[in-house]
Design an enzyme around this catalytic site. Structure first.
Site, short mmCIF file in Angstrom:
data_model
loop_
_atom_site.label_atom_id
_atom_site.label_comp_id
_atom_site.label_asym_id
_atom_site.label_seq_id
_atom_site.Cartn_x
_atom_site.Cartn_y
_atom_site.Cartn_z
N ASP A 248 -38.40 -49.03 -64.15
CA ASP A 248 -39.44 -48.44 -63.31
C ASP A 248 -40.79 -49.03 -63.70
OD1 ASP A 248 -40.31 -47.01 -65.50
OD2 ASP A 248 -39.61 -45.09 -64.78
N ILE A 249 -41.79 -48.72 -62.89
CA ILE A 249 -43.10 -49.35 -63.01
C ILE A 249 -43.96 -48.57 -64.00
CG2 ILE A 249 -45.14 -50.09 -61.71
CD1 ILE A 249 -43.29 -49.93 -59.18
N GLU A 294 -40.40 -44.78 -58.18
CA GLU A 294 -40.68 -46.12 -58.67
C GLU A 294 -39.55 -46.66 -59.53
OE1 GLU A 294 -42.73 -43.43 -61.78
OE2 GLU A 294 -42.22 -43.35 -59.66
#
Length: 374
Positions: A248-249, A294
């Site tokens: 994920d970001i 995300e």
């Protein structure tokens, strides 16, 4: 056929032949696509359509013509041949090289035993021209498609049935009757395929909604859930390697709070596109899934954990070099990644998922911007 042979009008017979070929086509097409989906294999619907359509058309025309060749009834399937041409060229949009058309035309005349007849050559040339024009009408977005379809169909039908009339000394009444019957069938065929295409477009849209993320244009959680279930069972049953990447970001909430949610959307789209391009280079079997806000997953069938780690590193490096422009700002992002492979203790896909997720959590907890592998 004729009244004198089967006591069935030619028009009724043509309807049954045309509907039979179309039904056979759709049955085989649906069976092939359903079989591919059940095996979880990627399928190119356009290629399936072309091959199945060409097969049905070729077998139907040749089989019927073999029944009546060298007889006084060899003209009776003319309308059927013209409808098959429309089926292949206009509705399926099958692109046939010109040299193949010439070979097929000569072979057809040899089968019928009329290659020495000048009218047969004229008919064959006009038939080939009909294919070229019908195909061009179908693939080009010109206005008034149904009017162009009917006019083109009528002009070539008149010319082709004229060759048949003189070749077999048919009466003008028979010529007009056959022409009217053919145009009715051609109109019914147009309406039938329009309904089929409308139904297929609806199914395609439903399939897209059910399997693809609207924002990033990558597959969604539902598609991931089906794929991991299949790959898990397949790997366990056949003792094959299976790995997974989850990422994920980093600080994505901060991006939304600082630049706005539209900027966050651009970041998601940029990362999805970048990672998808990386995966194409690493292997055609690799697919990116957006499984959360995300959060993304990559399933790697047949990959050992070391190989999956190399792919994860490629993804990590590519995103680290990504610059997302939004208004006057340039946004740089990094990823936290977890990588793992299938273990004997994994009793189901959820066990496997939890271990990969634990590695991702470890990366986030220990400073982010890193890859954790077990």
């Amino acid at each position: 056929m004729t009244w004198s042979m089967w006591l069935v009008p030619p028009f009724v017979t043509s309807i049954f032949f045309v509907l039979g070929v179309i039904t056979l086509y759709w049955s085989i097409f649906n069976w092939v696509t359903a079989k591919a989906e059940s095996l979880n294999k990627p399928v190119n619907l356009n290629h399936v359509q072309i091959w199945v359509g060409a097969l049905c058309a070729s077998v139907s025309v040749l089989a019927l013509q073999m029944l009546v060749r060298d007889s006084h009834l060899s003209w009776t399937f003319t309308s059927f041949q013209l409808l098959i041409l429309l089926f292949v060229a206009y509705f399926l949009q099958i692109r046939i090289p010109y040299w193949m058309i010439v070979i097929a035309a000569v072979a057809f005349m040899l089968i019928n035993g009329n290659i020495q007849e000048p009218l047969s050559w004229g008919y064959t040339f006009t038939y080939g021209a009909f294919y070229v024009v019908a195909y061009a009408q179908s693939v080009r977005m010109w206005p008034h498609p149904i009017l162009r379809y009917l006019v083109t169909t009528l002009i070539f039908a008149m010319a082709l049935w004229l060759f048949v009339k003189f070749r077999f000394s048919l009466s003008w009444r028979t010529y007009v009757e056959e022409l009217i019957n053919y145009m009715i069938l051609a109109g019914l065929m147009y309406g039938y395929f329009k309904l089929q295409n409308k139904d297929r477009r609806i199914k395609d849209r439903l399939f897209q909604v059910a399997n693809w993320d609207a924002l990033t244009r990558v597959k969604n959680y539902a598609a991931y859930d089906r794929e991991i279930g299949y790959q898990f069972q397949h790997s366990v049953a056949h003792h094959r390697d299976l790995a997974m990447i989850m990422f994920d970001i980093d600080h994505f909430k901060h991006i939304n709070d600082t630049y706005g949610h539209l900027a966050g959307d651009e970041v998601l789209k940029g990362i999805a596109s970048t990672v998808s391009n990386v995966l194409k280079k690493d292997g055609e079997t690799l697919t990116l899934y957006r499984t959360g806000g995300e959060e993304f997953n990559v399933i790697l069938p047949g990959y050992k954990v070391e190989q999956a780690q190399a792919v994860a590193q490629d993804v990590f490096n590519a995103v680290a070099q990504l610059s997302v422009k939004y208004n006057e700002s340039v946004i740089h992002v990094t990823l936290s990644i977890g990588v793992s492979s299938l273990a004997v203790k994994d009793r189901n896909p959820l066990d496997f998922y939890k271990r990969v997720d634990a590695n991702l959590y470890h990366s986030k907890k220990n400073g982010r911007m890193q890859i954790t592998v077990d």
